[in-house]
Motif scaffolding. Structure first.
Motif, PDB file in Angstrom:
ATOM      1  N   ALA A  99     -15.657   1.007  -1.957  1.00 22.89           N
ATOM      2  CA  ALA A  99     -14.633   1.849  -1.192  1.00 22.89           C
ATOM      3  C   ALA A  99     -14.941   2.810  -0.327  1.00 22.89           C
ATOM      4  CB  ALA A  99     -13.624   2.216  -2.096  1.00 22.89           C
ATOM      5  N   ARG A 100     -15.906   3.697  -0.725  1.00 24.75           N
ATOM      6  CA  ARG A 100     -16.717   4.770   0.047  1.00 24.75           C
ATOM      7  C   ARG A 100     -17.244   4.258   1.508  1.00 24.75           C
ATOM      8  NH1 ARG A 100     -21.749   5.754   2.672  1.00 24.75           N
ATOM      9  NH2 ARG A 100     -21.630   8.065   3.178  1.00 24.75           N
ATOM     10  N   ASP A 101     -17.856   3.089   1.316  1.00 21.59           N
ATOM     11  CA  ASP A 101     -18.459   2.558   2.401  1.00 21.59           C
ATOM     12  C   ASP A 101     -17.667   1.782   3.423  1.00 21.59           C
ATOM     13  OD1 ASP A 101     -21.009   3.070   1.398  1.00 21.59           O
ATOM     14  OD2 ASP A 101     -21.409   1.177   0.830  1.00 21.59           O
ATOM     15  N   VAL A 145      -0.073  -1.239  13.633  1.00 22.28           N
ATOM     16  CA  VAL A 145      -0.203  -0.104  12.756  1.00 22.28           C
ATOM     17  C   VAL A 145      -0.052  -0.404  11.214  1.00 22.28           C
ATOM     18  CG1 VAL A 145       0.769   2.070  12.079  1.00 22.28           C
ATOM     19  CG2 VAL A 145       0.706   1.342  14.571  1.00 22.28           C
ATOM     20  N   LEU A 146       0.783  -1.320  10.831  1.00 28.34           N
ATOM     21  CA  LEU A 146       1.329  -1.739   9.676  1.00 28.34           C
ATOM     22  C   LEU A 146      -0.088  -2.311   8.827  1.00 28.34           C
ATOM     23  CD1 LEU A 146       4.883  -2.547   9.258  1.00 28.34           C
ATOM     24  CD2 LEU A 146       3.687  -0.514   8.424  1.00 28.34           C
ATOM     25  N   ARG A 147      -0.718  -3.322   9.644  1.00 25.33           N
ATOM     26  CA  ARG A 147      -1.735  -4.044   9.237  1.00 25.33           C
ATOM     27  C   ARG A 147      -2.956  -3.217   9.051  1.00 25.33           C
ATOM     28  NH1 ARG A 147      -2.560  -9.391  10.277  1.00 25.33           N
ATOM     29  NH2 ARG A 147      -0.982  -9.250  11.833  1.00 25.33           N
ATOM     30  N   ARG A 148      -3.162  -2.438   9.695  1.00 24.54           N
ATOM     31  CA  ARG A 148      -4.371  -1.083   9.446  1.00 24.54           C
ATOM     32  C   ARG A 148      -4.009  -0.327   8.092  1.00 24.54           C
ATOM     33  NH1 ARG A 148      -5.019   0.531  15.886  1.00 24.54           N
ATOM     34  NH2 ARG A 148      -6.136  -1.399  16.532  1.00 24.54           N
ATOM     35  N   ILE A 152      -6.251  -0.074   4.716  1.00 19.42           N
ATOM     36  CA  ILE A 152      -6.691   1.231   4.099  1.00 19.42           C
ATOM     37  C   ILE A 152      -6.083   1.376   2.641  1.00 19.42           C
ATOM     38  CG2 ILE A 152      -6.582   3.815   4.396  1.00 19.42           C
ATOM     39  CD1 ILE A 152      -6.323   3.346   7.384  1.00 19.42           C
ATOM     40  N   HIS A 153      -4.918   0.931   2.505  1.00 18.82           N
ATOM     41  CA  HIS A 153      -4.417   1.158   1.185  1.00 18.82           C
ATOM     42  C   HIS A 153      -5.125   0.294   0.158  1.00 18.82           C
ATOM     43  CE1 HIS A 153      -0.402   3.157   2.536  1.00 18.82           C
ATOM     44  NE2 HIS A 153      -1.362   3.706   2.587  1.00 18.82           N
ATOM     45  N   GLN A 154      -5.462  -0.887   0.808  1.00 18.36           N
ATOM     46  CA  GLN A 154      -6.051  -2.015  -0.137  1.00 18.36           C
ATOM     47  C   GLN A 154      -7.503  -1.525  -0.527  1.00 18.36           C
ATOM     48  OE1 GLN A 154      -5.854  -5.429   2.213  1.00 18.36           O
ATOM     49  NE2 GLN A 154      -3.809  -6.073   1.219  1.00 18.36           N
ATOM     50  N   VAL A 155      -8.185  -0.738   0.498  1.00 19.14           N
ATOM     51  CA  VAL A 155      -9.573  -0.236   0.174  1.00 19.14           C
ATOM     52  C   VAL A 155      -9.127   0.955  -0.945  1.00 19.14           C
ATOM     53  CG1 VAL A 155     -11.432   1.114   1.201  1.00 19.14           C
ATOM     54  CG2 VAL A 155     -10.406  -0.918   2.334  1.00 19.14           C
ATOM     55  N   VAL A 156      -8.300   1.678  -0.747  1.00 19.56           N
ATOM     56  CA  VAL A 156      -8.074   2.843  -1.635  1.00 19.56           C
ATOM     57  C   VAL A 156      -7.920   2.233  -2.973  1.00 19.56           C
ATOM     58  CG1 VAL A 156      -6.816   5.084  -2.167  1.00 19.56           C
ATOM     59  CG2 VAL A 156      -7.698   4.674   0.235  1.00 19.56           C
ATOM     60  N   ALA A 157      -6.976   1.581  -3.053  1.00 13.59           N
ATOM     61  CA  ALA A 157      -6.563   0.922  -4.296  1.00 13.59           C
ATOM     62  C   ALA A 157      -7.665   0.232  -5.135  1.00 13.59           C
ATOM     63  CB  ALA A 157      -5.388  -0.123  -4.102  1.00 13.59           C
ATOM     64  N   LEU A 169      -3.581  10.145  -8.727  1.00 16.72           N
ATOM     65  CA  LEU A 169      -2.774  10.480  -7.443  1.00 16.72           C
ATOM     66  C   LEU A 169      -2.469   8.976  -6.813  1.00 16.72           C
ATOM     67  CD1 LEU A 169      -5.113  13.073  -5.836  1.00 16.72           C
ATOM     68  CD2 LEU A 169      -2.851  13.547  -6.868  1.00 16.72           C
ATOM     69  N   GLU A 170      -1.305   8.988  -6.022  1.00 18.68           N
ATOM     70  CA  GLU A 170      -0.721   7.936  -5.555  1.00 18.68           C
ATOM     71  C   GLU A 170      -1.619   7.440  -4.423  1.00 18.68           C
ATOM     72  OE1 GLU A 170       3.088   8.783  -3.959  1.00 18.68           O
ATOM     73  OE2 GLU A 170       4.213   8.631  -5.718  1.00 18.68           O
ATOM     74  N   VAL A 171      -1.542   6.291  -4.444  1.00 21.31           N
ATOM     75  CA  VAL A 171      -2.556   5.626  -3.340  1.00 21.31           C
ATOM     76  C   VAL A 171      -2.319   6.001  -2.053  1.00 21.31           C
ATOM     77  CG1 VAL A 171      -3.385   3.384  -2.301  1.00 21.31           C
ATOM     78  CG2 VAL A 171      -3.310   3.486  -4.596  1.00 21.31           C
ATOM     79  N   GLU A 172      -1.100   6.099  -1.807  1.00 22.67           N
ATOM     80  CA  GLU A 172      -0.798   6.237  -0.248  1.00 22.67           C
ATOM     81  C   GLU A 172      -1.190   7.930  -0.037  1.00 22.67           C
ATOM     82  OE1 GLU A 172       2.958   6.276   2.760  1.00 22.67           O
ATOM     83  OE2 GLU A 172       3.604   5.706   0.517  1.00 22.67           O
ATOM     84  N   LEU A 173      -0.973   8.510  -0.982  1.00 19.18           N
ATOM     85  CA  LEU A 173      -1.494  10.166  -0.783  1.00 19.18           C
ATOM     86  C   LEU A 173      -2.976  10.331  -0.628  1.00 19.18           C
ATOM     87  CD1 LEU A 173      -0.912  13.274  -0.641  1.00 19.18           C
ATOM     88  CD2 LEU A 173      -1.001  13.080  -3.137  1.00 19.18           C
ATOM     89  N   LEU A 174      -3.697   9.394  -1.573  1.00 20.23           N
ATOM     90  CA  LEU A 174      -5.194   9.320  -1.377  1.00 20.23           C
ATOM     91  C   LEU A 174      -5.651   8.909  -0.136  1.00 20.23           C
ATOM     92  CD1 LEU A 174      -6.230   7.798  -4.869  1.00 20.23           C
ATOM     93  CD2 LEU A 174      -6.926  10.170  -3.708  1.00 20.23           C
TER      94      LEU A 174
END
Length: 221
Positions: A99-101, A145-148, A152-157, A169-174
């Motif tokens: 996820a970092r990469d 925008v929604l696609r991007r 991002i949310h999928q990567v963070v999750a 923390l919530e994924v959206e906040l992260l």
């Protein structure tokens, strides 16, 4: 998260662009499509505005019939969104190694997009004028925008599930915390430097010092 979608994001060989314009089912002439998109850019360069563009005017400038445009795009807004995506920086493939990469790649895309907006007059004008056209802004938001944002949310999750990020923390906040600094520089603060290619990694790694999950804490193997 859908298993197939997760595999797409995590496997380097199958990685998908951060955002891709949906393909239409009907085969299309690349030459005609290129001529149409170049006509829009040329009309903007000559001092036109998005609001003043018409399908008739674009078709005439491109040397095609209106039907040729309507076979490819349902309306002017859809056409302009595709032109805008073409004007922007190419969307990256996510390496899927961690996820970092992936986040470093995403932030570098935002950095390069910000630089392009500063240096390409037509891109800047189109992005600025879009906000005065609600219908165009809505199409751009839904298709781009929604696609991007979902990517991002999928990567963070995935990072939370792998223990790379904190799970309290919530994924959206992260996601907002991780992309916020680059978003400020690339969109809101035009005088902030974006030239350093190491900036995305600096932002992500600095933030991860406070967001890492237990599996990646200092001293953990």
């Amino acid at each position: 998260m859908d298993t197939d979608r997760q595999a797409t994001l995590t496997a380097p060989a199958q990685a998908a662009p951060l955002c891709a314009v949906p393909r239409r089912g009907r085969p299309r002439s690349e030459a005609a499509e290129q001529a149409i998109c170049e006509a829009v850019e040329r009309l903007m360069t000559e001092g036109g505005s998005l609001a003043d563009l018409t399908i008739e005017g674009i078709a005439q400038a491109a040397g095609v019939g209106k039907a040729t445009i309507y076979r490819r795009w349902p309306n002017k807004e859809a056409l302009l969104v595709d032109v805008l995506v073409r004007l922007e920086e190419p969307e990256p493939l996510l390496p899927g190694t961690s996820a970092r990469d992936d986040l470093v790649v995403i932030l570098d895309f935002m950095r390069r997009r910000g630089l392009a907006k500063r240096s390409r007059w037509v891109l800047r004008v189109v992005l600025d004028q879009m906000h005065s056209m609600p219908a165009l802004k809505e199409v751009y938001y839904e298709q781009v925008v929604l696609r991007r944002r979902r990517a991002i949310h999928q990567v963070v999750a995935r990072g939370v599930a792998a223990g790379e990020f904190r799970a309290d923390l919530e994924v959206e906040l992260l996601a907002e915390m991780l992309i916020g600094p680059m978003l400020l520089r690339s969109v809101l603060w035009d005088d902030s430097p974006l030239d350093d290619p190491e900036l995305p990694a600096t932002i992500v790694d600095s933030l991860l010092d406070g967001l890492r999950g237990p599996a990646h804490s200092a001293g953990t193997v």
